[in-house]
Design a protein around this motif. Structure first.
Motif, PDB file in Angstrom:
ATOM      1  N   HIS A 150       0.781  -1.236   0.000  1.00  0.00           N
ATOM      2  CA  HIS A 150       0.000   0.000   0.000  1.00  0.00           C
ATOM      3  C   HIS A 150       0.820   1.298   0.000  1.00  0.00           C
TER       4      HIS A 150
ATOM      5  N   LEU B 252       3.490   4.158  -1.431  1.00  0.00           N
ATOM      6  CA  LEU B 252       4.122   4.697  -2.621  1.00  0.00           C
ATOM      7  C   LEU B 252       5.597   4.297  -2.649  1.00  0.00           C
TER       8      LEU B 252
ATOM      9  N   GLN C 111       7.694   6.239  -0.240  1.00  0.00           N
ATOM     10  CA  GLN C 111       7.373   5.847   1.133  1.00  0.00           C
ATOM     11  C   GLN C 111       7.948   4.473   1.447  1.00  0.00           C
TER      12      GLN C 111
ATOM     13  N   ALA D 262      -0.944   8.119  -3.135  1.00  0.00           N
ATOM     14  CA  ALA D 262      -0.842   6.677  -3.378  1.00  0.00           C
ATOM     15  C   ALA D 262      -2.088   6.119  -4.052  1.00  0.00           C
TER      16      ALA D 262
END
Length: 647
Positions: A92, A94, A97, A557
Motif C-alpha cells: 500500500h 508509494l 514511502q 498513493a
C-alpha cells in the motif's frame, strides 16, 4: 533485594494510554499525551537499575545476561510488528514511502532509528509522522543506546559507588541542560541575544536530551536500596506525594500542548518526569494511588503496554495511508479498540514464551535474534529495491505520475526557486533602463507557490521580482496591537525576528507592485485592511492580495496505476476554514486587489476542486501546496483573469 511491584505495571498503563490517544488525534483532551514516553523512560531507568544494582551487590552481574534479558524483552514483539508492517507497506505504500520504510528497517536493526529520523528531520509533531508506521521506534533506540553504556558504568564502578553517583549526576545535569538548549531557551530573545540554537529535533530524537529522564529512574533505584527503613515516611506523607505525582502527570498530559510549549524535551519535561518519580517513590500498595494502580484491569493494560505501544502506531498510520480523507472518528475508535486484543495476543504468545528460559535458552535467543535481524535486513533491501523497480516500471510504461511526484511533488520543489531569489535583497539599478517594473512578493509557502506559478507560466516577464518570506505562523500584519497575543508561544522567537513584513518595507518602498500571499488566518484576515493602509503606498503603486487555497485531503498513493481519464474525474471539497477566510477577505478587501484563487479554480459540482489538471497531472501533493504542473495550471488561471491580467 529487587521486589516486584504491581503499582509499577499500573504506572505503565498511565504512560501508554495518553500516547495512543495522542497519536490517534485526540489532542483536544490529550494535548501532551506524548509525555507518556517520558514516563516510560523513568520506569525503565528504575526497573533496570534495580536489577543491575541487585546483581552487582550479589556479585553476579553479567553483561551477557543483561543483554540476553533485553533481547527477550524487546526483540520478539518488535520483529513481529516489523514483519507485519512490511507486508502492508509492500502492498500500500508509494515507492518513495516504501523506500523510506526500508531505510527505517535498517536503522531499527542497527538500533539507530532515532538517529535516522533526526537525519531525515521530518519532525515528530508534523503531519508526516502520522503516516510513518515506525516513527515510535525512536524511543526504543534511545533506551538501547543508553543501555549500551549504563551497565558498563555500573559494572566498572560497582565498588566505587560514590564515583558512579557523581558521574551519573553530572551526566544527568548535562543532559538536562542539553534538552533545555534545544527547548525553551531557544525561544527567548533579549535584544540580539537569542539564547541557544541547537536544532530542536536533535534533542527530541537523540539520547543527549533524554539521558537525564532514564537517570531519574536510576537514582530512585539507588535511593530505595539504601533507604533507612527506620526513617520511613508517614502514611499521610506518602499519600500526599503520590497524589502530587498523579496531578503532575495529569497536568502534563492535558496542558503540555506541543503548539504552546517550546520544543520538547526541555525544563517542562520535569513535570511528567517528577510525577512518575513521585509515584514510584511514594505510591506503595497501602496508599490510595498505589491501590488504584494495582487494580487488575489497570495492571493488565500495564502488562501489555509494550505490545500496545508497538501496535498502535502502525495500525493508525496504515489506516491514514489507506484512507481517501481524514479517517472518521468511528474508524479511529475501532483501531484503538483493536490495539488491546492484539497486544494481549502478542504478549501471551510472543512476549511471554520468549521470556521463559525453560522454553528458549540463551543460545536460542541470540540465534533467533540474529536470524530475525537478517530477515529484517533482507526485507529492508527488498523494500528499497521494489520501490526503485516500481518507479522504473511506471516510467517505462509511459506513466510519469511517480517520477513527477518524486521530482515536483515535494517541499524541495515548492521552496527551491523562491529561496534562491530571496538571497537577492535589493532591486537592480538597471531595472528602469531595461524598461522593466519592480514587483515584490511577500508571504509564506503560499507565496512560494505563487512564485512557482510565475516561473512555470513565464508570467510577468516585464517585471524584476524580489521576494520576502514571512512564516505562516507569524502572518502578514501591521498595526498597533501586539501580534504575539495571536501567535502560538513556541513561535514567538521566530516571529520576533525577520518573519515580519515591517522588515520588507525597504523593498516595498522601491516596488511598483506589491503582492501579498499567505495561508491567511482569521485574525490577520480581519486586520488586513489596516495592514494595507499602514503600508502607506503611493498612488502609483499597486497591491494585490492572493487568497488561501486548498484541494482537500490528498493521498497520492491512491492514484498510482490509474488511467488519465480516472484521474481527471477526481474532485474534492476544500477545508471549510479556508473557504471561510477567503469569504472574509472578499468582503473586507476591494475586488480589484483580491485574488480569490479558490473561486477561480474550484468550479466543480458543489464548489469542489480538481485534483488533476486537464492533462492528468497532479495539482497538489498535500492538498495545500502545488506541484510543478499544479503551479502551471493554477497560474494560468489567475494571471489570465481579473485582477492580475492587468499586470
Amino acid at each position: 533485594m529487587f521486589v516486584y511491584r504491581d503499582e509499577i505495571d499500573g504506572l505503565r498503563s498511565v504512560a501508554v494510554i495518553p500516547v495512543i490517544l495522542y497519536h490517534a488525534g485526540f489532542t483536544d483532551y490529550f494535548a501532551g499525551g506524548y509525555v507518556g514516553v517520558d514516563i516510560f523512560f523513568v520506569i525503565s531507568g528504575y526497573l533496570i537499575t534495580s536489577v543491575i544494582d541487585h546483581e552487582c551487590e550479589d556479585g553476579r552481574f553479567s553483561l551477557v545476561s543483561f543483554y540476553e534479558r533485553r533481547c527477550r524483552r524487546i526483540l520478539p514483539a518488535l520483529f513481529l510488528i516489523l514483519f507485519l508492517s512490511s507486508i502492508f507497506a509492500y502492498k500500500h505504500m508509494l515507492p518513495d514511502q516504501l523506500k523510506e520504510f526500508g531505510e527505517t528497517l535498517i536503522a531499527i536493526v542497527c538500533l539507530s532509528s532515532n538517529v535516522y529520523f533526526w537525519w531525515k528531520d521530518d519532525g515528530y509533531f508534523t503531519n508526516i509522522s502520522e503516516l510513518n508506521p515506525l516513527i515510535h521506534t525512536w524511543s526504543l533506540a534511545v533506551e538501547e543506546q543508553f543501555y549500551f553504556v549504563f551497565p558498563l558504568l555500573c559494572h566498572f564502578f560497582a565498588k566505587k559507588r560514590r564515583c558512579l553517583v557523581i558521574l551519573l549526576i553530572s551526566a544527568a545535569l548535562m543532559s538536562l541542560l542539553l534538552s533545555q538548549w534545544g527547548g525553551n531557551l531557544r525561544s527567548l530573545s533579549i535584544n540580539q541575544f537569542q539564547g541557544f540554537a541547537q536544532p530542536a529535533y536533535a534533542t527530541f530524537y537523540l539520547p543527549t536530551g533524554r539521558i537525564w529522564e532514564l537517570l531519574c529512574g536510576a537514582f530512585i533505584a539507588f535511593y530505595l536500596r539504601i533507604k533507612d527503613s527506620s526513617k520511613e515516611f508517614s502514611r499521610l506523607t506518602k499519600e500526599f506525594f503520590a497524589l502530587l505525582g498523579v496531578l503532575l502527570i495529569i497536568l502534563s498530559v492535558v496542558g503540555l500542548d506541543n503548539h504552546r510549549v517550546p520544543p520538547f524535551p526541555n525544563f517542562y519535561t520535569i513535570l511528567p518526569v517528577s510525577g512518575a518519580s513521585l509515584i514510584i517513590l511514594f505510591a506503595e500498595k497501602n496508599t490510595t494511588v498505589g491501590y488504584l494502580l494495582s487494580i487488575r484491569l489497570v495492571r493488565w493494560i500495564g502488562l501489555i503496554s509494550y505490545s500496545a505501544y508497538l501496535w498502535h502506531q502502525p495500525l493508525l498510520a496504515f489506516l491514514r495511508i489507506k484512507s481517501t480523507s481524514t479517517p472518521q472518528l468511528n474508524l479511529i475508535i475501532i483501531v484503538i479498540a483493536l490495539v488491546f486484543p492484539l497486544s494481549f495476543l502478542s504478549y501471551k504468545f510472543i512476549e511471554q514464551p520468549f521470556r521463559d528460559k525453560q522454553r528458549f535458552s540463551r543460545k536460542q535467543i541470540f540465534a533467533i535474534s540474529g536470524l530475525c535481524s537478517a530477515i529484517t535486513l533482507i526485507l529492508a533491501i527488498h523494500s528499497i529495491q521494489t520501490a526503485n523497480i516500481q518507479s522504473m516500471t511506471a516510467e517505462q510504461r509511459g506513466d510519469e505520475y511517480l517520477s513527477d511526484l518524486r521530482k515536483y511533488g515535494n517541499w524541495e520543489y515548492v521552496v527551491r526557486d523562491f529561496d534562491a531569489l530571496e538571497r537577492r535583497k535589493t532591486f537592480s539599478n538597471q531595472t528602469a533602463a531595461l524598461g522593466k517594473k519592480r514587483m515584490v512578493l511577500i508571504g509564506d509557502s503560499f507565496a512560494q507557490d505563487v512564485y512557482n506559478m510565475i516561473i512555470e507560466g513565464k508570467h510577468l516577464a516585464n517585471y524584476e521580482i524580489r521576494v520576502y518570506f514571512v512564516y505562516s505562523r507569524c502572518q502578514i500584519y501591521l498595526g498597533t496591537e501586539d501580534r504575539k497575543q495571536f501567535i502560538e508561544k513556541r513561535h514567538h522567537q521566530t516571529c520576533t525576528n525577520a518573519n515580519d513584513i515591517k522588515y520588507a518595507l525597504p523593498l516595498i518602498r522601491q516596488a511598483d507592485v506589491i503582492m501579498l500571499a499567505s495561508n491567511w488566518y482569521e485574525w490577520s484576515a480581519q486586520r488586513l485592511p489596516t495592514t494595507l493602509k499602514l503600508l502607506n503606498l503611493t498612488e502609483h503603486q499597486q497591491v494585490f492580495v492572493i487568497g488561501s487555497k486548498h484541494f482537500g485531503i490528498v493521498n497520492p498513493a491512491l492514484y498510482v496505476n490509474k488511467s488519465t481519464a480516472f484521474r481527471k474525474k477526481q474532485f474534492q471539497a476544500p477545508k471549510t476554514e479556508i473557504v471561510n477566510v477567503n469569504n472574509l477577505l472578499a468582503k473586507s478587501i476591494e475586488k480589484h486587489i483580491f485574488v480569490n484563487v479558490m473561486k477561480m479554480v474550484c468550479t466543480g459540482y458543489n464548489f469542489t476542486c480538481p485534483l488533476f489538471t486537464p492533462q492528468g497531472k497532479l495539482i497538489s501533493h498535500d492538498g495545500a501546496h502545488l506541484t510543478k504542473y499544479g503551479a502551471g495550471y493554477v497560474g494560468e488561471i489567475i494571471f489570465k483573469n481579473k485582477p492580475l491580467n492587468k499586470l
